[in-house]
Design an enzyme around this catalytic site. Structure first.
Site, PDB file in Angstrom:
ATOM      1  N   SER A 124       0.831  -1.207   0.000  1.00 49.87           N
ATOM      2  CA  SER A 124       0.000   0.000   0.000  1.00 49.87           C
ATOM      3  C   SER A 124       0.860   1.248   0.000  1.00 49.87           C
ATOM      4  CB  SER A 124      -0.872  -0.004   1.269  1.00 49.87           C
ATOM      5  OG  SER A 124      -1.432   1.271   1.508  1.00 49.87           O
ATOM      6  N   TYR A 147      -1.586  -0.400  11.152  1.00 48.49           N
ATOM      7  CA  TYR A 147      -1.902  -1.040   9.846  1.00 48.49           C
ATOM      8  C   TYR A 147      -0.755  -0.796   8.872  1.00 48.49           C
ATOM      9  CZ  TYR A 147      -3.337  -1.170   5.041  1.00 48.49           C
ATOM     10  OH  TYR A 147      -3.347  -1.392   3.693  1.00 48.49           O
ATOM     11  N   LYS A 151       2.266  -3.378   6.910  1.00 48.52           N
ATOM     12  CA  LYS A 151       2.654  -3.435   5.491  1.00 48.52           C
ATOM     13  C   LYS A 151       4.165  -3.197   5.348  1.00 48.52           C
ATOM     14  CE  LYS A 151      -1.380  -4.151   3.533  1.00 48.52           C
ATOM     15  NZ  LYS A 151      -1.721  -5.426   2.883  1.00 48.52           N
ATOM     16  N   ASN A 177      -5.270   4.638  -4.030  1.00 48.59           N
ATOM     17  CA  ASN A 177      -6.641   4.545  -3.498  1.00 48.59           C
ATOM     18  C   ASN A 177      -7.575   3.772  -4.431  1.00 48.59           C
ATOM     19  OD1 ASN A 177      -5.248   6.760  -2.030  1.00 48.59           O
ATOM     20  ND2 ASN A 177      -7.248   6.885  -0.992  1.00 48.59           N
ATOM     21  N   ASP A 294      -4.425  12.333   8.416  1.00 48.21           N
ATOM     22  CA  ASP A 294      -4.506  12.508   6.961  1.00 48.21           C
ATOM     23  C   ASP A 294      -3.347  13.353   6.454  1.00 48.21           C
ATOM     24  OD1 ASP A 294      -6.730  11.025   6.512  1.00 48.21           O
ATOM     25  OD2 ASP A 294      -8.108  12.704   6.339  1.00 48.21           O
TER      26      ASP A 294
HETATM   27  C1  WQD Z   1      -9.456   9.960   0.984  1.00 47.39           C
HETATM   28  C2  WQD Z   1      -9.666  11.455   1.143  1.00 47.39           C
HETATM   29  C3  WQD Z   1      -9.949  12.147   3.421  1.00 47.39           C
HETATM   30  C4  WQD Z   1     -13.776  10.036   3.987  1.00 47.39           C
HETATM   31  C5  WQD Z   1      -6.937   4.959   3.114  1.00 47.39           C
HETATM   32  C6  WQD Z   1      -5.919   4.246   3.922  1.00 47.39           C
HETATM   33  C7  WQD Z   1      -4.858   3.690   3.031  1.00 47.39           C
HETATM   34  C8  WQD Z   1      -5.486   2.847   1.944  1.00 47.39           C
HETATM   35  C9  WQD Z   1      -6.553   3.601   1.187  1.00 47.39           C
HETATM   36  C10 WQD Z   1      -5.328   0.517   2.541  1.00 47.39           C
HETATM   37  C11 WQD Z   1      -8.889  12.044   2.319  1.00 47.39           C
HETATM   38  C12 WQD Z   1     -11.224  12.400   2.623  1.00 47.39           C
HETATM   39  C13 WQD Z   1     -12.594  10.530   3.463  1.00 47.39           C
HETATM   40  C14 WQD Z   1     -14.829  10.937   4.316  1.00 47.39           C
HETATM   41  C15 WQD Z   1     -13.469  12.767   3.561  1.00 47.39           C
HETATM   42  N1  WQD Z   1      -6.037   1.670   2.510  1.00 47.39           N
HETATM   43  N2  WQD Z   1     -12.452  11.869   3.240  1.00 47.39           N
HETATM   44  N3  WQD Z   1     -14.623  12.269   4.087  1.00 47.39           N
HETATM   45  O1  WQD Z   1      -7.129   7.952   3.856  1.00 47.39           O
HETATM   46  O2  WQD Z   1      -6.292   8.303   1.478  1.00 47.39           O
HETATM   47  O3  WQD Z   1      -6.335   6.016   2.435  1.00 47.39           O
HETATM   48  O4  WQD Z   1      -7.506   4.084   2.165  1.00 47.39           O
HETATM   49  O5  WQD Z   1      -4.235   0.310   2.081  1.00 47.39           O
HETATM   50  O6  WQD Z   1      -4.002   2.897   3.819  1.00 47.39           O
HETATM   51  O7  WQD Z   1      -5.309   5.203   4.772  1.00 47.39           O
HETATM   52  O8  WQD Z   1      -8.470   7.133   1.858  1.00 47.39           O
HETATM   53  O9  WQD Z   1     -10.834   7.280   1.251  1.00 47.39           O
HETATM   54  O10 WQD Z   1     -10.199   7.383   3.720  1.00 47.39           O
HETATM   55  O11 WQD Z   1      -9.691   9.340   2.251  1.00 47.39           O
HETATM   56  O12 WQD Z   1     -13.321  13.990   3.363  1.00 47.39           O
HETATM   57  O13 WQD Z   1     -15.924  10.553   4.814  1.00 47.39           O
HETATM   58  O14 WQD Z   1     -11.044  11.707   1.401  1.00 47.39           O
HETATM   59  O15 WQD Z   1      -9.677  13.214   4.306  1.00 47.39           O
HETATM   60  O16 WQD Z   1      -8.475  13.348   1.947  1.00 47.39           O
HETATM   61  P1  WQD Z   1      -7.022   7.468   2.462  1.00 47.39           P
HETATM   62  P2  WQD Z   1      -9.876   7.742   2.309  1.00 47.39           P
END
Ligand code: WQD
Length: 337
Positions: A124, A147, A151, A177, A294
């Site tokens: 990841s 987590y 990895k 993502n 984040d």
């Molecule tokens: C994306 C963007 C949030 C939800 C995570 C894991 C990473 C990987 C992929 C496994 C960010 C914003 C999110 C919401 C929002 N997983 N957001 N409102 O955090 O980039 O990655 O998933 O490997 O390890 O950390 O993905 O989809 O949670 O967030 O504003 O309700 O959307 O702040 O900018 P992230 P995410």
């Protein structure tokens, strides 16, 4: 090749199972169904027209894992199985280390015992820690949550195993993502609880399961102040796994590392508006405080994978949203039990 897909009933695993079959490979699945529904298997059989052999057990059980290799022909392994919720990992670190590392220990031990050398590992972008902008594979790895550390550690374990056994052919795939769904709309992402991730949350707002999207901060140093990420369509991601698996037949390298991403960033609001175009109406949201942990921006430099795998992403953000919406609107409550 006959490929064992661990976590093959999961979101990325199920899409990769389909891509492997379409590329002419035979597959068998092992999944403990702790984060997947058995209904997926029937959907995959309907889509592929093939029987999908499934072994339902926990890979941290070394005896069961070794017995699987005793009784089945396995030429290669794609290892998706693992816990993957960042927030949950902070609350339950021991479970994350035991499960994620333990499953890899028993899988690699069984592989060694049975002369299976090819392994594609689901890593990841989280291993880039807080330095995820235009990330290249040579960057040092670290994590900011248990987590992510699982990895980082699994990658290191696999590099050390490959150094000790040069017959190893390991591919470490760092995804950014993953989003989207198979164009049929019959398989897709089905979070078991309130979605942590942006795309499934937006989809659930669109289908009426959630009241509105909470945008976690709009004061980042980005195009519109909201978080920027490299969203990759799960179909492109699945194709990347097939390309990596087949590259292991050609390479002389015991271990290879590849970023799987588009190389382009998309902000929260850009993704929301793309989803509105897919749905054909505006979706409610409110801006709230930043989410702890984040980063402002995360996106890949995928040039190494593009060059060495002959693979690149083809799906657009609009296609990611259209395919997600088709899945969600056809399955408002996700997979049936
Ligand atoms: C994306 C963007 C949030 C939800 C995570 C894991 C990473 C990987 C992929 C496994 C960010 C914003 C999110 C919401 C929002 N997983 N957001 N409102 O955090 O980039 O990655 O998933 O490997 O390890 O950390 O993905 O989809 O949670 O967030 O504003 O309700 O959307 O702040 O900018 P992230 P995410």
């Amino acid at each position: 090749m006959r490929v064992l897909v661990s976590g093959g009933a999961g979101y990325i695993g199920s899409h990769t199972v389909l891509a492997l079959i379409e590329a002419g490979h035979d597959i068998l699945v092992v999944d403990d169904f702790s984060n997947a529904k058995p209904t997926v298997v029937g959907r995959l059989e309907a889509l592929s027209g093939r029987h999908i052999p499934v072994h339902a057990f926990d890979l941290t059980d070394a005896d069961k894992t070794s017995h699987l290799f005793d009784t089945e022909t396995i030429d290669a392994v794609i290892h998706f199985a693992g816990y993957k919720a960042v927030g949950e990992s902070v609350a339950k670190p021991l479970s994350y280390y035991e499960n994620n590392l333990g499953s890899t220990f028993s899988l690699v031990r069984a592989m060694q015992r049975h002369g299976v050398h090819k392994l594609v590992f689901s890593s990841s972008a989280t291993v880039y820690g807080t330095d995820q902008a235009a990330a290249t594979e040579d960057r040092p790895t670290f994590a900011t949550n248990p987590y992510g550390w699982t990895k980082v550690m699994q990658e290191q374990i696999l590099r050390d195993v490959a150094a000790a056994d040069p017959d190893s052919r390991f591919a470490l795939l760092r995804y950014f993502n993953p989003v989207g769904a198979h164009p049929s709309g019959t398989i897709g992402e089905d979070p078991s609880d309130v979605p942590n991730n942006l795309m499934p949350y937006i989809a659930q707002v669109a289908v009426g399961r959630r009241e509105k999207l909470q945008v976690f901060g709009d004061d980042y140093d980005t195009v519109d102040g909201t978080g920027v990420r490299d969203y990759i369509h799960v179909e492109d991601l699945a194709a990347g796994h097939v390309a990596a698996l087949e590259a292991l037949e050609r390479t002389e390298e015991p271990v290879s590392t590849w970023n799987l991403g588009t190389g382009r960033g998309t902000s929260v609001l850009e993704l929301l508006h793309a989803f509105e175009r897919a749905v054909g109406r505006e979706l409610p949201y409110e801006v709230v405080a930043r989410r702890a942990g984040d980063v402002a921006a995360s996106y890949a430099d995928p040039s190494k994978a593009n060059a060495e795998l002959g693979w690149r992403t083809v799906k657009t953000v609009d296609e990611m949203c259209a395919d997600t919406w088709r899945w969600q609107s056809q399955n408002p409550d996700g997979y049936p039990d």
